[in-house]
Write an enzyme that holds these catalytic residues in place. Structure first.
Site, PDB file in Angstrom:
ATOM      1  N   PRO A 276       0.831  -1.207   0.000  1.00  0.00           N
ATOM      2  CA  PRO A 276       0.000   0.000   0.000  1.00  0.00           C
ATOM      3  C   PRO A 276       0.866   1.259   0.000  1.00  0.00           C
ATOM      4  O   PRO A 276       1.957   1.270   0.582  1.00  0.00           O
ATOM      5  CB  PRO A 276      -0.756  -0.102   1.330  1.00  0.00           C
TER       6      PRO A 276
ATOM      7  N   ARG B 229      -1.329  16.371  -9.672  1.00  0.00           N
ATOM      8  CA  ARG B 229      -2.452  15.436  -9.822  1.00  0.00           C
ATOM      9  C   ARG B 229      -3.705  16.056 -10.454  1.00  0.00           C
ATOM     10  O   ARG B 229      -4.318  15.442 -11.314  1.00  0.00           O
ATOM     11  CB  ARG B 229      -2.806  14.768  -8.481  1.00  0.00           C
TER      12      ARG B 229
ATOM     13  N   CYS C  41       3.210  29.083 -16.047  1.00  0.00           N
ATOM     14  CA  CYS C  41       2.706  29.545 -17.344  1.00  0.00           C
ATOM     15  C   CYS C  41       2.134  28.399 -18.166  1.00  0.00           C
ATOM     16  O   CYS C  41       2.706  27.994 -19.186  1.00  0.00           O
ATOM     17  CB  CYS C  41       3.824  30.247 -18.090  1.00  0.00           C
TER      18      CYS C  41
HETATM   19  N1  LLP Z   1       2.769  -1.594  -6.035  1.00  0.00           N
HETATM   20  C1  LLP Z   1       3.022  -1.334  -7.341  1.00  0.00           C
HETATM   21  C2  LLP Z   1       3.678  -2.345  -8.153  1.00  0.00           C
HETATM   22  C3  LLP Z   1       2.657  -0.089  -7.882  1.00  0.00           C
HETATM   23  O1  LLP Z   1       2.886   0.152  -9.156  1.00  0.00           O
HETATM   24  C4  LLP Z   1       2.021   0.883  -7.051  1.00  0.00           C
HETATM   25  C5  LLP Z   1       1.641   2.187  -7.578  1.00  0.00           C
HETATM   26  C6  LLP Z   1       1.803   0.556  -5.701  1.00  0.00           C
HETATM   27  C7  LLP Z   1       2.175  -0.693  -5.239  1.00  0.00           C
HETATM   28  C8  LLP Z   1       1.139   1.517  -4.739  1.00  0.00           C
HETATM   29  O2  LLP Z   1      -0.153   1.800  -5.124  1.00  0.00           O
HETATM   30  P1  LLP Z   1      -1.147   2.584  -4.133  1.00  0.00           P
HETATM   31  O3  LLP Z   1      -1.390   1.736  -2.907  1.00  0.00           O
HETATM   32  O4  LLP Z   1      -0.536   3.872  -3.773  1.00  0.00           O
HETATM   33  O5  LLP Z   1      -2.383   2.758  -4.957  1.00  0.00           O
HETATM   34  N2  LLP Z   1       0.635   8.841  -9.508  1.00  0.00           N
HETATM   35  C9  LLP Z   1      -0.669   8.217  -9.470  1.00  0.00           C
HETATM   36  C10 LLP Z   1      -0.631   6.831  -8.879  1.00  0.00           C
HETATM   37  C11 LLP Z   1       0.367   5.901  -9.571  1.00  0.00           C
HETATM   38  C12 LLP Z   1       0.435   4.556  -8.930  1.00  0.00           C
HETATM   39  C13 LLP Z   1       1.639   3.822  -9.398  1.00  0.00           C
HETATM   40  N3  LLP Z   1       1.823   2.527  -8.800  1.00  0.00           N
HETATM   41  C14 LLP Z   1      -1.627   9.138  -8.700  1.00  0.00           C
HETATM   42  O6  LLP Z   1      -1.212  10.243  -8.314  1.00  0.00           O
HETATM   43  O7  LLP Z   1      -2.791   8.807  -8.517  1.00  0.00           O
END
Ligand code: LLP
Length: 427
Positions: free
Chosen positions: A274, A312, A342
């Site tokens: 997570p 975001r 800009c």
């Molecule tokens: N494990 C893997 C292999 C991942 O690619 C990711 C996130 C996570 C875990 C963690 O995911 P989470 O629990 O945070 O959902 N920049 C985007 C989100 C990109 C997620 C990339 N991978 C945003 O701002 O929403």
């Protein structure tokens, strides 16, 4: 429990008014609540307690050393996607033996450093990558545990940029090829295939995609074992959604209630990665209104944070709640909250009804703990904001504001020779 809340008209982080933090550290600034991080981590850890498990906090989400050190103290492992993230984890006192390394493009140099540090396992995303890892492990005379990242072809209802479990994405290997992939890896030197890994996307607010994944992975693990593979771990990835606006994501307890009955019969240690769930709502971006610009057709609140600080909203159309730090007016007005960069895409909110504001007012842009600072850039030569870590009733600088010198320091060595070359060749 919300550690960000109003107290006597002032929006506070763990009881400290954010205008006090702004007065001390300036704006824009990221402010994080340690208690929130602890609370979220422990909720998930407790919920998973009925099965053997390891939470590997996803470093990419927020990689500030203060957060990593805190996660390490809580007993967390780490999910990394680069050599840089490994460097941070070790620097923060993280335990390498709890590190899993994911990502489609690991270099052999990153592999070598990770093996040297004694990481827990690699999440393999392709056969050529497995071959490269096998080569590095052979050269180093070291056995290496690997998980194969399986793409279960499920589609959570989330932004298409952050869905990863569909077969069209670059991530993982198709589930219908899984057996062949394990067989091929099983024949490679020094690789010990010991786990199945899946990560189906991010900001998933429903339980069904996880259940669908488990329905597909359970039989696969059985089939692998029938062929003699010693599968000990299943890594379900990250993705647990949080509340930005009106989402009603599953709580950790509900999540565990739904998936654990499916995990138990697998007889594995469960790993999870997570990120957002742990830190998303543990941070706000604090910004000050510079000007109110009313064009007749629109009212813009121009603030001192920009898309370079928090990308975001413009990148994903993401909603971040915006609150006045001081509740002054009961009157609402409709604003576009925009930054100084800009670009037309430099906005935090469009046509948003917010308490009436004036130049000088402070705003808190909420849910900025995940994918906030880590995605910040220096676009428009803007120094990145400081990160303030609130713990034990005190705000501390976890990362200072960048200076103009910081911004050019990596160019300074080069500039001499660039200028002298010009002289040599006549300019
Ligand atoms: N494990 C893997 C292999 C991942 O690619 C990711 C996130 C996570 C875990 C963690 O995911 P989470 O629990 O945070 O959902 N920049 C985007 C989100 C990109 C997620 C990339 N991978 C945003 O701002 O929403």
């Amino acid at each position: 429990m919300d550690f960000f809340s109003y107290d006597q008209g002032a929006y506070c982080c763990e009881g400290i008014p954010l205008d006090r933090i702004a007065a001390e550290f300036g704006t824009p600034a990221y402010v994080y609540s340690e208690k929130t991080v602890t609370d979220h981590y422990q909720k998930l850890d407790r919920a998973l307690a009925p099965v053997p498990h390891l939470i590997c906090y996803s470093v990419k989400t927020n990689s500030n050393l203060a957060i990593l050190a805190h996660m390490a103290r809580l007993g967390s492992g780490f999910d990394i996607v680069s050599g840089g993230e490994l460097y941070r984890v070790l620097k923060a006192g993280g335990d390498a033996s709890k590190v899993v390394f994911a990502g489609v493009g690991k270099t052999t140099d990153e592999m070598r450093r990770s093996i040297e540090s004694g990481i827990f396992m690699f999440n393999i995303e392709s056969l050529p990558e497995a071959e490269a890892l096998s080569g590095v492990a052979r050269d180093m005379n070291r056995d290496v545990r690997v998980a194969v990242r399986i793409n279960p072809d499920v589609s959570p209802d989330t932004h298409h940029y952050i869905t990863t479990g569909k077969k069209e994405t670059k991530f993982g290997l198709p589930i219908d090829r899984a057996m062949d992939v394990f067989r091929a890896i099983g024949r490679m030197d020094r690789l010990i295939p010991t786990a199945v890994h899946c990560h189906i996307g991010s900001q998933i607010t429903e339980i069904d995609p996880y259940k669908e994944t488990l329905e597909k992975i359970g039989p696969l693990i059985q089939q692998l074992r029938d062929e003699g593979f010693d599968i000990r771990y299943f890594n379900l990835g990250g993705g647990l959604g949080i509340i930005y606006k009106e989402e009603s994501p599953q709580t950790a307890a509900r999540f565990a209630e739904s998936i654990l009955p499916m995990v138990k019969p697998m007889n594995v240690e469960l790993l999870m990665e997570p990120g957002r769930f742990v830190v998303g709502n543990a941070g706000v971006l604090l910004t000050r209104v510079l000007y109110i610009k009313d064009t007749g057709s629109k009212c813009f609140a121009i603030v001192d944070a920009g898309m370079n600080d928090l990308v975001r909203p413009t990148l994903y159309g993401a909603y971040h709640e915006i609150l006045p730090v001081r509740q002054k007016s009961a009157k609402k007005k409709t604003y576009d909250v925009v930054g100084p960069v800009c670009e037309t895409g430099d906005f935090f909110a469009k046509d948003r009804s917010i308490d009436e504001m004036h130049a000088g007012d402070l705003l808190a842009i909420k849910s900025a703990g995940a994918y906030g600072f880590v995605m910040a850039s220096n676009y428009n030569t803007r120094p990145r904001p400081p990160e303030i870590w609130v713990s034990g009733g005190r705000p501390r600088i976890a990362r200072r504001r960048e200076t103009y010198e910081d911004l050019v320091s990596a160019e300074c060595d080069g500039i001499e020779s660039v200028l002298s070359d010009r002289t040599t060749f006549g300019g």
